[in-house]
Scaffold this motif. Sequence first.
Motif, mmCIF file in Angstrom:
data_model
loop_
_atom_site.group_PDB
_atom_site.id
_atom_site.type_symbol
_atom_site.label_atom_id
_atom_site.label_comp_id
_atom_site.label_asym_id
_atom_site.label_seq_id
_atom_site.Cartn_x
_atom_site.Cartn_y
_atom_site.Cartn_z
ATOM 1 N N GLY A 63 0.813 -1.213 0.000
ATOM 2 C CA GLY A 63 0.000 0.000 0.000
ATOM 3 C C GLY A 63 0.840 1.253 0.000
ATOM 4 O O GLY A 63 0.477 2.265 -0.623
ATOM 5 N N ALA A 64 1.985 1.209 0.680
ATOM 6 C CA ALA A 64 2.855 2.390 0.749
ATOM 7 C C ALA A 64 3.479 2.712 -0.608
ATOM 8 O O ALA A 64 3.852 3.858 -0.861
ATOM 9 C CB ALA A 64 3.956 2.162 1.782
ATOM 10 N N LYS A 65 3.591 1.711 -1.483
ATOM 11 C CA LYS A 65 4.147 1.949 -2.814
ATOM 12 C C LYS A 65 3.116 2.600 -3.734
ATOM 13 O O LYS A 65 3.476 3.246 -4.714
ATOM 14 C CB LYS A 65 4.611 0.617 -3.423
ATOM 15 N N MET A 66 1.839 2.405 -3.443
ATOM 16 C CA MET A 66 0.776 2.987 -4.260
ATOM 17 C C MET A 66 -0.294 3.584 -3.349
ATOM 18 O O MET A 66 -1.425 3.102 -3.298
ATOM 19 C CB MET A 66 0.183 1.933 -5.198
ATOM 20 N N PRO A 67 0.069 4.608 -2.552
ATOM 21 C CA PRO A 67 -0.827 5.130 -1.529
ATOM 22 C C PRO A 67 -2.148 5.664 -2.090
ATOM 23 O O PRO A 67 -3.189 5.545 -1.461
ATOM 24 C CB PRO A 67 -0.010 6.236 -0.865
ATOM 25 N N GLY A 68 -2.116 6.272 -3.276
ATOM 26 C CA GLY A 68 -3.347 6.809 -3.842
ATOM 27 C C GLY A 68 -4.375 5.722 -4.071
ATOM 28 O O GLY A 68 -5.548 5.859 -3.688
ATOM 29 N N LEU A 69 -3.956 4.615 -4.686
ATOM 30 C CA LEU A 69 -4.865 3.506 -4.961
ATOM 31 C C LEU A 69 -5.326 2.829 -3.667
ATOM 32 O O LEU A 69 -6.509 2.518 -3.504
ATOM 33 C CB LEU A 69 -4.171 2.486 -5.876
ATOM 34 N N ALA A 70 -4.367 2.617 -2.740
ATOM 35 C CA ALA A 70 -4.719 1.965 -1.478
ATOM 36 C C ALA A 70 -5.722 2.798 -0.685
ATOM 37 O O ALA A 70 -6.704 2.262 -0.138
ATOM 38 C CB ALA A 70 -3.450 1.750 -0.642
ATOM 39 N N ASN A 71 -5.520 4.090 -0.636
ATOM 40 C CA ASN A 71 -6.441 4.962 0.094
ATOM 41 C C ASN A 71 -7.797 5.040 -0.600
ATOM 42 O O ASN A 71 -8.840 5.180 0.067
ATOM 43 C CB ASN A 71 -5.844 6.357 0.251
ATOM 44 N N PHE A 72 -7.809 4.950 -1.931
ATOM 45 C CA PHE A 72 -9.086 4.959 -2.655
ATOM 46 C C PHE A 72 -9.932 3.764 -2.229
ATOM 47 O O PHE A 72 -11.130 3.902 -1.934
ATOM 48 C CB PHE A 72 -8.814 4.915 -4.170
ATOM 49 N N PHE A 73 -9.331 2.588 -2.187
ATOM 50 C CA PHE A 73 -10.077 1.397 -1.766
ATOM 51 C C PHE A 73 -10.476 1.481 -0.294
ATOM 52 O O PHE A 73 -11.556 1.030 0.089
ATOM 53 C CB PHE A 73 -9.224 0.138 -1.987
ATOM 54 N N ALA A 74 -9.613 2.062 0.527
ATOM 55 C CA ALA A 74 -9.871 2.095 1.967
ATOM 56 C C ALA A 74 -10.869 3.164 2.376
ATOM 57 O O ALA A 74 -11.488 3.064 3.445
ATOM 58 C CB ALA A 74 -8.564 2.310 2.727
ATOM 59 N N GLN A 75 -11.062 4.194 1.519
ATOM 60 C CA GLN A 75 -11.898 5.320 1.915
ATOM 61 C C GLN A 75 -13.188 5.457 1.095
ATOM 62 O O GLN A 75 -14.120 6.134 1.518
ATOM 63 C CB GLN A 75 -11.097 6.634 1.800
ATOM 64 N N THR A 76 -13.280 4.844 -0.065
ATOM 65 C CA THR A 76 -14.492 4.928 -0.889
ATOM 66 C C THR A 76 -15.603 4.107 -0.250
ATOM 67 O O THR A 76 -15.392 2.924 0.070
ATOM 68 C CB THR A 76 -14.201 4.419 -2.317
ATOM 69 N N PRO A 77 -16.816 4.682 -0.047
ATOM 70 C CA PRO A 77 -17.864 4.042 0.765
ATOM 71 C C PRO A 77 -18.131 2.575 0.465
ATOM 72 O O PRO A 77 -18.019 1.733 1.356
ATOM 73 C CB PRO A 77 -19.089 4.914 0.479
ATOM 74 N N VAL A 78 -18.461 2.214 -0.745
ATOM 75 C CA VAL A 78 -18.813 0.822 -1.036
ATOM 76 C C VAL A 78 -17.587 -0.079 -0.910
ATOM 77 O O VAL A 78 -17.631 -1.146 -0.307
ATOM 78 C CB VAL A 78 -19.434 0.693 -2.441
ATOM 79 N N LEU A 79 -16.486 0.387 -1.462
ATOM 80 C CA LEU A 79 -15.281 -0.440 -1.456
ATOM 81 C C LEU A 79 -14.734 -0.659 -0.051
ATOM 82 O O LEU A 79 -14.247 -1.746 0.285
ATOM 83 C CB LEU A 79 -14.213 0.212 -2.344
ATOM 84 N N LYS A 80 -14.793 0.387 0.777
ATOM 85 C CA LYS A 80 -14.218 0.226 2.119
ATOM 86 C C LYS A 80 -15.027 -0.761 2.949
ATOM 87 O O LYS A 80 -14.461 -1.514 3.752
ATOM 88 C CB LYS A 80 -14.097 1.565 2.835
ATOM 89 N N HIS A 81 -16.359 -0.797 2.761
ATOM 90 C CA HIS A 81 -17.175 -1.776 3.487
ATOM 91 C C HIS A 81 -16.838 -3.192 3.037
ATOM 92 O O HIS A 81 -16.758 -4.114 3.847
ATOM 93 C CB HIS A 81 -18.652 -1.482 3.283
ATOM 94 N N LEU A 82 -16.641 -3.348 1.730
ATOM 95 C CA LEU A 82 -16.269 -4.658 1.203
ATOM 96 C C LEU A 82 -14.898 -5.073 1.710
ATOM 97 O O LEU A 82 -14.686 -6.223 2.130
ATOM 98 C CB LEU A 82 -16.284 -4.600 -0.332
ATOM 99 N N LEU A 83 -13.949 -4.123 1.681
ATOM 100 C CA LEU A 83 -12.587 -4.411 2.133
ATOM 101 C C LEU A 83 -12.570 -4.827 3.595
ATOM 102 O O LEU A 83 -11.894 -5.788 3.973
ATOM 103 C CB LEU A 83 -11.715 -3.173 1.918
ATOM 104 N N ARG A 84 -13.326 -4.112 4.424
ATOM 105 C CA ARG A 84 -13.379 -4.460 5.843
ATOM 106 C C ARG A 84 -14.005 -5.833 6.046
ATOM 107 O O ARG A 84 -13.546 -6.629 6.864
ATOM 108 C CB ARG A 84 -14.171 -3.416 6.613
ATOM 109 N N GLY A 85 -15.084 -6.091 5.336
ATOM 110 C CA GLY A 85 -15.747 -7.387 5.492
ATOM 111 C C GLY A 85 -14.842 -8.537 5.128
ATOM 112 O O GLY A 85 -14.758 -9.541 5.852
ATOM 113 N N VAL A 86 -14.144 -8.415 4.006
ATOM 114 C CA VAL A 86 -13.226 -9.468 3.575
ATOM 115 C C VAL A 86 -12.069 -9.607 4.559
ATOM 116 O O VAL A 86 -11.574 -10.710 4.814
ATOM 117 C CB VAL A 86 -12.701 -9.163 2.154
ATOM 118 N N GLY A 87 -11.653 -8.481 5.150
ATOM 119 C CA GLY A 87 -10.498 -8.498 6.060
ATOM 120 C C GLY A 87 -10.834 -8.792 7.500
ATOM 121 O O GLY A 87 -9.936 -8.782 8.353
ATOM 122 N N GLY A 88 -12.115 -9.063 7.813
ATOM 123 C CA GLY A 88 -12.492 -9.336 9.201
ATOM 124 C C GLY A 88 -12.363 -8.124 10.092
ATOM 125 O O GLY A 88 -12.107 -8.238 11.290
ATOM 126 N N ILE A 89 -12.562 -6.940 9.505
ATOM 127 C CA ILE A 89 -12.389 -5.674 10.221
ATOM 128 C C ILE A 89 -13.759 -5.071 10.496
ATOM 129 O O ILE A 89 -14.650 -5.106 9.640
ATOM 130 C CB ILE A 89 -11.534 -4.695 9.384
#
Length: 970
Positions: free
Chosen positions: A677-703
Amino acid sequence: MPQPEQQEEFVRDKLNPGALEAELKYMADAEVRFDSASRALYASDASNYRQIPIGVVIPKSREAVLKTLEICHRHGAPVVSRGGGTGLCGQTCNVAVVIDHSKYLNRILEIDPEQRYARVEPGTILDHLRDQTEHFHLTFGPDPATHNHNTFGGMIGNNSCGVHSVMAGRTVDNILELEVVTYDGIRMTVGPTSEAELERIISEGGRRGEIYRGLREIRDRYADAIRKRYPQIPRRVSGYNLNELLPEKGFNVAHALVGTEGTCVTILEAKVRLVHSPPARSILLLGYPDVFSAGDHVPEILKFKPVGLEGVDDLLVKFIRKKGLHPEDTELLPEGKGWLIAEFGGDTKEESDQNAQKAMDALKKVKSPPSMKLFTDPAEEKRVWEMREQGLGATANVPGVPLSWPGWEDAAVSPERVGDYLREFRKLLDQHGLIAALYGHFGDGCIHCRITFDLFTKQGLENFRSFLEGATDLVVKYGGSFSAEHGDGQSKAIFLGKMYGEDLLEAFRTFKSLWDPQWKMNPGKVVDPYQPEQNLRFGPDYNPWQADTHFRFLDDHGNFSMATLRCVGVGTCRRTHDAFMCPSFLATREELHTTRGRAHLLFEMFRGDFVKDGWHSKEVLQALEFCLSCKGCKGECPVNVDMATYKAEFLSHYYRHRIRPFAAYSMGLIGIWGRVGAKMPGLANFFAQTPVLKHLLRGVGGITQKRELPVFAQETFTDWYRRSGKWSDTADVVLYPDIFNDSFYPEVLHAALEVLERFGYRVTVPETPPPAVRPPMDFGMLDYAKARLMEAVGILSPYVRRGLPVVILEPSTAAVFRDELPNLFPQHQDGERVTKLTFLLGEFILREKLPPPKLAGSALLQSHCHQKAVLDGEAPRTLLTAMGLSVSEPQKGCCGMAGSFGFESGKYEISMKIAETALLPAVRQAPPATYIVADGFSCRTQISDGCHRKALHSAELLQLAFAAAKGGPP
């Protein structure tokens, strides 16, 4: 009178536990638990004994207690009441239904400062009452060492005492009334009874009248024998208090029931006496050639009316120093090899100092006066008591000394005879080849000790029994009591005939039968008891499973099963205020979530005859689920149980060839995802902060969906450093770029670099960014963690071989190098160098005696739990104070985030409940100008999430201070 074995036979062959459980769940307002984990949790207490209970009931009201007894009575199930579970004689474990009063029945019902009494429920913790009554300069006098977590029900059951019983007497002397209920459901309030009232109760008939008639018959028949046989000493606790039925005692039925250890009634409520608590205290320490001489001098000291008079021998001091338990406290002792600690009270500090000074002046004139030190500074007085209270921790698990156990830990004689008794007692120990440090409440003639009994072999048990025979004979010779505050249980009860004679033993049986005709209340304890060799946790048949492990457990003979014996069951992990451990217990009040509970389940796993699934034990997994791996237990537990290590070891085996929870892959492997994520912070933050994607990311990650994921920095510190051309081979200090600060908060590393350079150091950073070593460790991914740890050691090896110190900014990372590394790779030379040469920034500044820049104002500090537990816990406060800041630290323990714990799905609520204990309210109330300081990445995240307020790393605070000073140190 059924014998205990007959009771067990009934439970085994005739009781239907399934039907009993179903009826309790349906009819009682209680938590009813007959599962194997709960039964294993309550199978042991702080004693040598173990009995698997039928089930556990946690009543939510006194009506639920009544219903539980009614149902148990109908089924014929034995019962045993339990509070803090700190019994040392086996009285709070039994083949019975355990009624745990501590979780819900813990209210202070009334405090009347004018009449000097309070009313409490049986699960009330002693210090909870004392904290409130001290506002009126009142207290409940008896104060056992477990005062911050023991319960009134247990104190009344055992007739507990403590340091200040010299001033206020035993528990029995401080009980005004009891509300009790019998096994067959008779509820009554008992206390002193006049002859007229006694006649009235008897004439009313019924079950209550029958009991009182029988009590009167005991009094009339045995009065002369009671007066003759009961030891006339301050600390007679053994046996039943039949003397309280005598006319001169006012036929006090409440007092007669104190000390019955749950064998007669269940306590619903207690009205207790409050006594004046001198607000000011002063300590006079007295040194003698040996502990025997100290014992000889007790009567002389008592003439000056101390409010506490304790004794300590040289062996205890040696053990304190050997185990590193605040050894600096022992430097306060005057010359000698045996000591008395005399505490004097007063309404003002001047008065208490004068009282102590008078005693000191008088003692200077006696023949062969002791060496003396008078302490009037409260901070030093606290250190003296800290040393005394190390007794349990100092005498358990001493390196190079066989394991020690209770079994003969609180006998008492007349204070006038302490010295002579101790001389003979020491000879008895020597005759049996046993070792014991001697300490205790010498002013009341009570001697404490843990003894190196061999409870594992046939010969050892024979020696144990032979010693008990000799010890009981010795106490009887001196007119003493086998127990002076811990009760008889089953460890000493079989010998009560030596003290009282067979006629009074029959009176005890009659007394119990009046209250409990079916003998279902805590059977086999006090009266017609088990033998002291029965129901032991160990014995000749104890043969724990030996497992291959990743950690070496060097302090436990290289054996995980031996490590589980560390827990002595005293329950310090059940403290509920000003406590480090155990954070999850503070949130849930569940025994399952105490360090003790987890240790007991691990013990059962290795024992293997009840919890039988070994590394696949669901019971152990359940207990460890909410362990935060904060290491609070390693730092605060008196015997340094290290549950974080035990958890990591267990999880590594439990999940071998199994799919782990999603959180283990998302957060346990943050070292991989973080670098990506540190190598591509823009893309990583987009997935982590965009409403639909961040909910999916958290669910898959057990977060949990209730947390915001941290934002990757646009440039890591290591990329900047590499680009800056700062790297040098002539540095004299190494700055370690941990994954958290490097990827998410590089400004912290920038600040640390500037601070170190301001102090005049040439700083270098490893060319290769080091891996994340803590996260996989916490998830038990030990094969992977060990590989990453060796990778990190390899990266640091060129520097530590040159003797360069390594400054680490993330405490959890430093703790891996200082704590886990030597436990995993004890013979690794580079690993040993890394362990010795890694420092947190604050530790390094203090080590080098660097003058920190000054900064005016106040700081609210949240030290990382690993800082407090296994690093230099005082360094953060010391550094901030040296900067000139006024420092407050509202939460002694973990912030609740604990690495990834607070991010995991299903753990958010507990995480926040822990944080709301003190930390987050204090942050919200802090003025805007107050600096919020936390070195831990997880601590700063918790504060930000809970209060939306930025916390500074100490490196950033130092950077601010340098900027304010417009220059570096001279």
